[in-house]
Design a protein around this motif. Structure first.
Motif, PDB file in Angstrom:
ATOM      1  N   GLU A 152       7.780  51.130 119.075  1.00 29.98           N
ATOM      2  CA  GLU A 152       6.329  51.274 118.901  1.00 29.98           C
ATOM      3  C   GLU A 152       5.683  49.911 118.651  1.00 29.98           C
ATOM      4  O   GLU A 152       4.593  49.626 119.140  1.00 29.98           O
ATOM      5  CB  GLU A 152       6.012  52.250 117.768  1.00 29.98           C
ATOM      6  N   THR A 177      -0.393  48.078 129.724  1.00 30.16           N
ATOM      7  CA  THR A 177       0.329  48.983 128.840  1.00 30.16           C
ATOM      8  C   THR A 177       1.745  49.162 129.381  1.00 30.16           C
ATOM      9  O   THR A 177       2.020  48.868 130.539  1.00 30.16           O
ATOM     10  CB  THR A 177      -0.363  50.358 128.731  1.00 30.16           C
ATOM     11  N   ILE A 178       2.603  49.629 128.501  1.00 32.13           N
ATOM     12  CA  ILE A 178       3.981  49.904 128.889  1.00 32.13           C
ATOM     13  C   ILE A 178       4.340  51.319 128.479  1.00 32.13           C
ATOM     14  O   ILE A 178       3.736  51.884 127.563  1.00 32.13           O
ATOM     15  CB  ILE A 178       4.975  48.908 128.246  1.00 32.13           C
ATOM     16  N   SER A 179       5.313  51.872 129.175  1.00 29.35           N
ATOM     17  CA  SER A 179       5.906  53.146 128.787  1.00 29.35           C
ATOM     18  C   SER A 179       7.300  52.847 128.252  1.00 29.35           C
ATOM     19  O   SER A 179       8.004  51.986 128.796  1.00 29.35           O
ATOM     20  CB  SER A 179       6.000  54.089 129.987  1.00 29.35           C
ATOM     21  N   VAL A 180       7.673  53.541 127.185  1.00 31.45           N
ATOM     22  CA  VAL A 180       8.949  53.287 126.529  1.00 31.45           C
ATOM     23  C   VAL A 180       9.658  54.614 126.287  1.00 31.45           C
ATOM     24  O   VAL A 180       9.033  55.590 125.884  1.00 31.45           O
ATOM     25  CB  VAL A 180       8.738  52.580 125.165  1.00 31.45           C
ATOM     26  N   ASP A 212       3.298  49.878 133.024  1.00 32.66           N
ATOM     27  CA  ASP A 212       2.487  50.891 133.697  1.00 32.66           C
ATOM     28  C   ASP A 212       1.671  50.255 134.823  1.00 32.66           C
ATOM     29  O   ASP A 212       1.044  49.209 134.627  1.00 32.66           O
ATOM     30  CB  ASP A 212       1.538  51.565 132.697  1.00 32.66           C
ATOM     31  N   ILE A 256      11.940  50.055 129.015  1.00 27.15           N
ATOM     32  CA  ILE A 256      10.523  49.692 128.987  1.00 27.15           C
ATOM     33  C   ILE A 256      10.074  49.461 130.422  1.00 27.15           C
ATOM     34  O   ILE A 256      10.732  48.758 131.184  1.00 27.15           O
ATOM     35  CB  ILE A 256      10.310  48.404 128.160  1.00 27.15           C
ATOM     36  N   THR A 292       2.154  44.821 123.100  1.00 27.06           N
ATOM     37  CA  THR A 292       1.803  44.665 124.514  1.00 27.06           C
ATOM     38  C   THR A 292       0.369  45.126 124.764  1.00 27.06           C
ATOM     39  O   THR A 292      -0.402  44.445 125.433  1.00 27.06           O
ATOM     40  CB  THR A 292       2.773  45.460 125.403  1.00 27.06           C
ATOM     41  N   GLU A 293       0.025  46.278 124.224  1.00 32.64           N
ATOM     42  CA  GLU A 293      -1.307  46.842 124.435  1.00 32.64           C
ATOM     43  C   GLU A 293      -2.412  45.931 123.892  1.00 32.64           C
ATOM     44  O   GLU A 293      -3.488  45.836 124.471  1.00 32.64           O
ATOM     45  CB  GLU A 293      -1.391  48.216 123.774  1.00 32.64           C
ATOM     46  N   ARG A 303       5.346  48.335 121.986  1.00 31.52           N
ATOM     47  CA  ARG A 303       4.271  48.971 122.752  1.00 31.52           C
ATOM     48  C   ARG A 303       2.901  48.507 122.263  1.00 31.52           C
ATOM     49  O   ARG A 303       2.040  48.122 123.049  1.00 31.52           O
ATOM     50  CB  ARG A 303       4.385  50.499 122.659  1.00 31.52           C
TER      51      ARG A 303
END
Length: 167
Positions: A133, A151-154, A73, A70, A139-140, A136
């Motif tokens: 998910e 936001t995060i990228s996973v 962004d 994780i 977090t969003e 994600r």
């Protein structure tokens, strides 16, 4: 009472060496040291009842290990625009979201900077995807007090027999 104090101090030192000081998640050193042990399907649980132990081993063997990474962004812009103290607050709050989004026995690590790693057991890829998910989406939708939304990228993959921490 002296022995109990000694034990608590010793336990605190062990915990300190295994955990990230900001987030209290496990640290990278701990990940490197425990990866093989945590994914060893042959590890036997300490259980007095052999029938119960065999059933537990069979249930665990049917599950596979998944490793997720994780990354926050545009985290550099958080530090640049709001300062490192607010950046630390974001890291701390994200670690709390991780604890709430994953199961108690999933292993959560702060790998470095704004990168986090999750080591978990799931029966299949769909279950792992749902867990990541959920993280994600949580977090969003979370309103970080000083910065608003982030936001995060996973990304995640199955851990295969013979995989090593460096691989």
């Amino acid at each position: 009472s002296s022995i109990l104090r000694f034990f608590r101090n010793f336990e605190g030192l062990l915990d300190y060496s295994e955990r990230d000081t900001l987030t209290s998640l496990l640290n990278r050193k701990t990940f490197d040291e425990t990866f093989l042990k945590a994914t060893n399907a042959g590890a036997s649980p300490h259980n007095r009842d052999s029938t119960e132990g065999e059933a537990r081993r069979a249930a665990l063997a049917s599950q596979r290990h998944w490793l997720g990474v994780i990354d926050i962004d545009h985290f550099k812009s958080v530090n640049d625009n709001f300062g490192h103290l607010i950046g630390d607050e974001v890291l701390l709050l994200l670690s709390r979201l991780m604890r709430n989004s994953f199961r108690f026995h999933d292993r959560l690590y702060r790998f470095g900077g704004e990168e986090f790693v999750v080591l978990m057991r799931c029966a299949n890829e769909q279950d792992a995807a749902l867990a990541f998910e959920r993280m994600r989406a949580n977090t969003e939708s979370y309103p970080f007090p000083q910065v608003g939304r982030i936001t995060i990228s996973v990304g995640f993959t199955e851990v295969k027999p013979g995989d090593t921490p460096s691989a």
